[in-house]
Write an enzyme that holds these catalytic residues in place. Sequence first.
Site, PDB file in Angstrom:
ATOM      1  N   ASP A  22      -2.680  -0.448 -15.584  1.00  0.00           N
ATOM      2  CA  ASP A  22      -2.718  -1.706 -14.850  1.00  0.00           C
ATOM      3  C   ASP A  22      -1.736  -1.556 -13.690  1.00  0.00           C
ATOM      4  O   ASP A  22      -0.856  -0.681 -13.723  1.00  0.00           O
ATOM      5  CB  ASP A  22      -2.324  -2.853 -15.783  1.00  0.00           C
ATOM      6  CG  ASP A  22      -2.241  -4.184 -15.068  1.00  0.00           C
ATOM      7  OD1 ASP A  22      -3.172  -4.504 -14.302  1.00  0.00           O
ATOM      8  OD2 ASP A  22      -1.244  -4.903 -15.259  1.00  0.00           O
ATOM      9  N   ASP A  24      -0.071  -4.475 -11.394  1.00  0.00           N
ATOM     10  CA  ASP A  24       0.993  -5.452 -11.192  1.00  0.00           C
ATOM     11  C   ASP A  24       1.878  -5.597 -12.425  1.00  0.00           C
ATOM     12  O   ASP A  24       1.395  -5.820 -13.535  1.00  0.00           O
ATOM     13  CB  ASP A  24       0.394  -6.819 -10.835  1.00  0.00           C
ATOM     14  CG  ASP A  24      -0.441  -6.753  -9.569  1.00  0.00           C
ATOM     15  OD1 ASP A  24      -0.341  -5.755  -8.836  1.00  0.00           O
ATOM     16  OD2 ASP A  24      -1.207  -7.704  -9.319  1.00  0.00           O
TER      17      ASP A  24
END
Length: 281
Positions: A22, A24
């Site tokens: 992922d 952020d």
Amino acid sequence: MGCTYAQGVENHSLPRTAAFFDLDKTVIAKSSTLTFSKSFYQGGLINRRAVLRTAYAQFVFLAGGADHDQMERMREYLSALCRGWNVQQVKELVAETLHDLIDPIIYDEAASLIEEHHTAGRDVVIVSTSGAEVVEPIGELLGADRVVATRMVVGEDGCFTGEVEYYAYGPTKAEAIKELAASEGYDLARCYAYSDSATDLPMLESVGYPHAVNPDRALRREAVARGWPILDFHRPVRLKKRIPGLSVPTRPALVAAVAVGAAAATAGLVWYANRRRIVSA
């Protein structure tokens, strides 16, 4: 000396394997999309009020992230917000500031993990809800092999139509990983995944080696219950300082790669409105 955050990263030859990250709060310290609000204000795409609301949304994001309902409202708001925006203008605004805004907030620990996985012969794939045109140049900066990200429709006039072609969120991330595994020959049972959010549980469950990074409360509970490793990333560092002599993408390369994810920056307005309703309730 090896990176302490890469403990358990083994060198597998065949079949092929990958590490899915992922973006952020896992690889970078902030929201990749909300970070660009100032650039949009200076470019005339949003007003001062939107900038202030986006700053508040960034605070909410860092404090605890967004749940499923908030993410769905974000998608709806994004569709309305970017409708009519000229794609080339967005590309240029993001290209001018992407390196200055993103490079300083990359976690040193994440960059080390990416290096460790590459050394082990493993592909690195960034899987993000942010727009592909922002995620792709960030992936290039990080040395990632592939990206999976949200895509929006561009009309014949070169402007966003407001329609979302593909939303890389929740179960769709897991589906994309499985499709990649089928096309690239990845053995998911021997692959790794990293995320900070419980909304990425489907992605984490898809691989044999899931990891929670700076997890929200819900993901931390799941990680503890399932015995998943929990990693604490807290040292943002410029890649140029971390790796002397590192060359960064030129502006033309960035211009060719960035657009829709930038449009999502002010989608934080949805978080702001939602949080205001909760506080006033």
